[in-house]
Motif scaffolding. Structure first.
Motif, PDB file in Angstrom:
ATOM      1  N   PRO A   1       0.766  -1.264   0.089  1.00 38.98           N
ATOM      2  CA  PRO A   1      -0.282  -0.056   0.030  1.00 38.98           C
ATOM      3  C   PRO A   1       0.832   1.224  -0.081  1.00 38.98           C
ATOM      4  N   PRO A   2       0.309   2.452  -0.601  1.00 39.25           N
ATOM      5  CA  PRO A   2       1.128   3.526  -0.688  1.00 39.25           C
ATOM      6  C   PRO A   2       1.436   4.155   0.763  1.00 39.25           C
ATOM      7  N   ARG A   3       2.411   4.700   0.957  1.00 42.43           N
ATOM      8  CA  ARG A   3       2.904   5.424   2.039  1.00 42.43           C
ATOM      9  C   ARG A   3       3.003   6.789   1.980  1.00 42.43           C
ATOM     10  N   SER A   4       2.583   7.784   2.714  1.00 44.85           N
ATOM     11  CA  SER A   4       2.649   9.090   2.717  1.00 44.85           C
ATOM     12  C   SER A   4       4.005   9.409   3.541  1.00 44.85           C
ATOM     13  N   VAL A   5       4.351  10.888   3.365  1.00 37.93           N
ATOM     14  CA  VAL A   5       5.351  11.457   3.948  1.00 37.93           C
ATOM     15  C   VAL A   5       4.566  12.403   5.013  1.00 37.93           C
ATOM     16  N   LEU A   6       4.736  12.090   6.371  1.00 36.71           N
ATOM     17  CA  LEU A   6       4.059  12.684   7.394  1.00 36.71           C
ATOM     18  C   LEU A   6       4.554  13.913   7.895  1.00 36.71           C
ATOM     19  N   ALA A   7       6.050  13.901   7.775  1.00 32.20           N
ATOM     20  CA  ALA A   7       6.826  14.829   8.596  1.00 32.20           C
ATOM     21  C   ALA A   7       8.397  14.489   7.876  1.00 32.20           C
ATOM     22  N   PHE A   8       9.166  15.578   8.244  1.00 33.89           N
ATOM     23  CA  PHE A   8      10.621  15.250   7.749  1.00 33.89           C
ATOM     24  C   PHE A   8      11.379  16.433   8.631  1.00 33.89           C
TER      25      PHE A   8
ATOM     26  N   VAL B   1      12.710  11.588   7.100  1.00 33.26           N
ATOM     27  CA  VAL B   1      11.538  11.272   6.893  1.00 33.26           C
ATOM     28  C   VAL B   1      10.623  10.364   7.595  1.00 33.26           C
ATOM     29  N   LEU B   2       9.358  10.671   8.279  1.00 33.61           N
ATOM     30  CA  LEU B   2       8.661   9.877   8.706  1.00 33.61           C
ATOM     31  C   LEU B   2       7.439   9.513   7.747  1.00 33.61           C
ATOM     32  N   THR B   3       7.321   8.180   7.223  1.00 32.34           N
ATOM     33  CA  THR B   3       6.337   7.814   6.522  1.00 32.34           C
ATOM     34  C   THR B   3       5.210   6.753   6.938  1.00 32.34           C
ATOM     35  N   GLY B   4       4.046   6.890   6.358  1.00 33.03           N
ATOM     36  CA  GLY B   4       2.981   5.899   6.753  1.00 33.03           C
ATOM     37  C   GLY B   4       1.735   6.212   6.235  1.00 33.03           C
ATOM     38  N   PRO B   5       0.655   5.743   6.705  1.00 27.58           N
ATOM     39  CA  PRO B   5      -0.581   5.901   6.256  1.00 27.58           C
ATOM     40  C   PRO B   5      -0.971   7.390   5.927  1.00 27.58           C
ATOM     41  N   SER B   6      -1.912   7.892   5.496  1.00 30.86           N
ATOM     42  CA  SER B   6      -2.224   9.206   5.095  1.00 30.86           C
ATOM     43  C   SER B   6      -2.588   9.753   6.676  1.00 30.86           C
ATOM     44  N   LYS B   7      -2.415  11.241   7.025  1.00 28.14           N
ATOM     45  CA  LYS B   7      -2.316  11.721   8.205  1.00 28.14           C
ATOM     46  C   LYS B   7      -3.740  11.422   8.826  1.00 28.14           C
TER      47      LYS B   7
ATOM     48  N   PHE C   1       2.350  12.183  20.365  1.00 27.87           N
ATOM     49  CA  PHE C   1       3.133  12.352  19.316  1.00 27.87           C
ATOM     50  C   PHE C   1       2.051  12.694  17.966  1.00 27.87           C
ATOM     51  N   VAL C   2       1.258  11.671  17.839  1.00 32.21           N
ATOM     52  CA  VAL C   2       0.111  11.849  16.913  1.00 32.21           C
ATOM     53  C   VAL C   2      -0.746  13.073  16.985  1.00 32.21           C
ATOM     54  N   GLY C   3      -1.158  13.171  18.194  1.00 34.99           N
ATOM     55  CA  GLY C   3      -2.051  14.428  18.291  1.00 34.99           C
ATOM     56  C   GLY C   3      -1.505  15.697  18.596  1.00 34.99           C
ATOM     57  N   THR C   4      -0.308  15.801  19.072  1.00 36.57           N
ATOM     58  CA  THR C   4       0.122  17.078  19.171  1.00 36.57           C
ATOM     59  C   THR C   4       1.430  17.368  18.334  1.00 36.57           C
ATOM     60  N   PHE C   5       2.490  16.653  18.145  1.00 34.69           N
ATOM     61  CA  PHE C   5       3.759  16.894  17.477  1.00 34.69           C
ATOM     62  C   PHE C   5       3.472  16.968  16.035  1.00 34.69           C
ATOM     63  N   LEU C   6       2.830  15.476  15.445  1.00 34.36           N
ATOM     64  CA  LEU C   6       2.861  15.398  14.006  1.00 34.36           C
ATOM     65  C   LEU C   6       2.071  16.556  13.405  1.00 34.36           C
ATOM     66  N   PRO C   7       0.731  17.058  13.807  1.00 36.70           N
ATOM     67  CA  PRO C   7       0.217  17.881  13.005  1.00 36.70           C
ATOM     68  C   PRO C   7       0.897  19.212  12.785  1.00 36.70           C
ATOM     69  N   PHE C   8       1.874  19.544  13.604  1.00 33.42           N
ATOM     70  CA  PHE C   8       2.552  20.854  13.777  1.00 33.42           C
ATOM     71  C   PHE C   8       4.169  20.664  13.646  1.00 33.42           C
TER      72      PHE C   8
END
Length: 109
Positions: free
Chosen positions: A9-16, A27-33, A67-74
């Protein structure tokens, strides 16, 4: 039995994050945000060395809820105040749990 040749399955770039010496991109990759929380993990850190063109992949992990709720979105705003890279650009650190063994902790790669 015949193996499936379906692509992964495709992986998205979530952060770098650039290393302090500006040589390596983390680079942090995973499913879509939108699917990160629902997926239960499956994120992966990857590095790209701009001088050699070499890429490295690290083990899949399940991030903490903070990390998912606070750090990753920003991540772009936190990149200057919350460094993941060591000052010498040789290692990086993150928190989470391994997918295979449910080991929680801070990981240094």
């Amino acid at each position: 039995p015949e193996r499936s040749s379906d692509p992964p399955p495709p992986r998205s770039v979530l952060a770098f994050f650039w290393s302090p010496d500006s040589r390596t991109l983390l680079v942090l990759t995973g499913p879509s945000k939108g699917d990160v929380e629902a997926s239960g993990g499956g994120l992966r850190w990857e590095t790209f060395d701009t001088e050699t063109g070499r890429t490295s992949e690290f083990d899949l992990f399940r991030p903490t809820a903070a990390f998912v709720g606070t750090f990753l979105p920003f991540f772009d705003q936190y990149a200057l105040s919350h460094r993941l890279w060591a000052p010498d650009s040789r290692r990086f650190c993150y928190t989470g749990a391994s997918l295979g063994g449910d080991e929680n902790g801070a990981w240094v790669q």
